[in-house]
Design an enzyme around this catalytic site. Structure first.
Site, mmCIF file in Angstrom:
data_model
loop_
_atom_site.group_PDB
_atom_site.id
_atom_site.type_symbol
_atom_site.label_atom_id
_atom_site.label_comp_id
_atom_site.label_asym_id
_atom_site.label_seq_id
_atom_site.Cartn_x
_atom_site.Cartn_y
_atom_site.Cartn_z
ATOM 1 C CE LYS A 89 3.242 6.000 -10.797
ATOM 2 N NZ LYS A 89 1.570 5.943 -11.267
ATOM 3 N NE ARG A 138 6.366 4.411 -14.572
ATOM 4 C CZ ARG A 138 5.221 3.691 -14.495
ATOM 5 N NH1 ARG A 138 4.620 3.341 -15.250
ATOM 6 N NH2 ARG A 138 4.786 3.327 -13.101
#
Length: 344
Positions: free
Chosen positions: A183, A80
């Site tokens: 993120k 991620r």
């Protein structure tokens, strides 16, 4: 071993033994440096300070019932942060370097790892920032990757203590086709204004709607949304939602125990049909939600209130899911999914 009160940690910064740093310059990452000082020296023109060239991750280390130390799905966090870095146009550590630094930071700070039975853990915060000085709006060419850690308890309200929330119809946490699914620190910065206003009104969480139509549920300010209806686990599908590793894990657990999983558009009006609602994320695993107020604006006195299982305790299906995830994390039940990574 430190003299911390393991049963009353909360979710806040605490100085530990070390942080780890690796710099990307001239096409390669430097050897990992272990530092006792949490303070950095950074050029005032660094891209991270001016243009939010920054992304980060959150994962945990757990001391298990058997005394072994476990990381929960660190390879997913590595993938991620690589995805977030690619969005920002900056280099990211490969999965091997990422996981090795996760393990090293735990080993160097093991005396800050809460004991089994405390329901606490060690939170890891891998952080990647643009480091080189620049004036133009562009991706940074040099980066600093840091591995940070802190012992933590529950994020909000104590483990499985229900919270309340309000829908922020007049504020967005992400733009249509924007950065919502990555993120990056900027996503959290834009949520602070509405969160602070909601908090002043007595709400503990903010639920955001899809930024394109404001008719469907997106996610909470720091966590994904899920609802329970009958034997179904329902969670929104949207390009502006952060792909939560905890939510992904809950979906797999729900399927394994015979629940139906629905990942789809969730209209706001459907809140009236849910028996249980919760936030889910690394910091909380699950925080049950007792009620959600839907207002035309945060300042409005007009509202529609949706109430769920209880304002005192977690619903039974959410609790079952929570117990399986945490049981795996603490080595209380067999990890049939292969999610845990041991720290030697």
């Amino acid at each position: 071993m430190t003299n911390l009160n393991w049963n009353n940690l909360g979710f806040s910064y605490r100085k530990t033994n070390t942080i780890l740093c690796s710099w990307f310059k001239d096409g390669q990452w430097s050897p990992v440096e272990s530092r006792k000082d949490d303070n950095l020296t950074i050029n005032a023109f660094a891209g991270s300070l001016h243009y939010s060239v920054e992304c980060f991750e959150g994962l945990k280390a757990f001391r298990g019932k058997d005394g072994k130390i476990r990381l929960f799905r660190p390879e997913e966090n590595a993938l991620r942060i690589q995805r977030s870095a690619d969005f920002l146009g900056i280099p990211a550590p490969d999965t091997e370097l990422f996981i090795s630094m996760c393990k090293q930071i735990v080993r160097e700070n093991e005396d800050f790892l809460p004991p089994y039975g405390s329901h606490a853990s060690m939170y890891l915060r891998p952080t990647l920032i643009g480091f080189n000085p620049q004036l133009g709006v562009k991706s940074s060419t040099e980066c600093l990757f840091m591995m940070l850690c802190s012992p933590v308890g529950a994020y909000t309200g104590g483990a499985l203590e229900p919270c309340n929330a309000v829908i922020a119809r007049d504020y967005d946490r992400a733009a249509p086709f924007g950065s919502g699914s990555y993120k990056v620190g900027a996503n959290y910065a834009v949520s602070l204004y509405s969160y602070n206003k909601a908090h002043a009104l007595g709400y503990q969480a903010v639920l955001y709607l899809d930024p394109l139509t404001h008719t469907k549920i997106d996610e909470f300010g720091s966590s994904n949304f899920f609802g329970i209806k009958g034997n179904s686990y329902i969670t929104p599908k949207s390009d502006s939602i952060l792909p939560s590793i905890t939510n992904k894990s809950l979906i797999e657990v729900a399927k394994s125990i015979g629940m139906t999983v629905e990942r789809r558009d969730v209209e706001v009006s459907e809140l009236a049909t849910f028996e249980e609602v919760g936030e889910c994320g690394t910091a909380v695993v699950i925080t049950p939600v007792s009620f959600i107020d839907d207002k035309p604006s945060l300042e409005s006195d007009e509202k529609t209130r949706y109430t769920f299982y209880s304002d005192k305790e977690c619903g039974p299906k959410s609790l079952k899911l929570y117990n399986i995830i945490t049981g795996i994390q603490y080595g209380e039940i067999e990890d049939t999914f292969g999610w845990t990574e041991f720290v030697d």
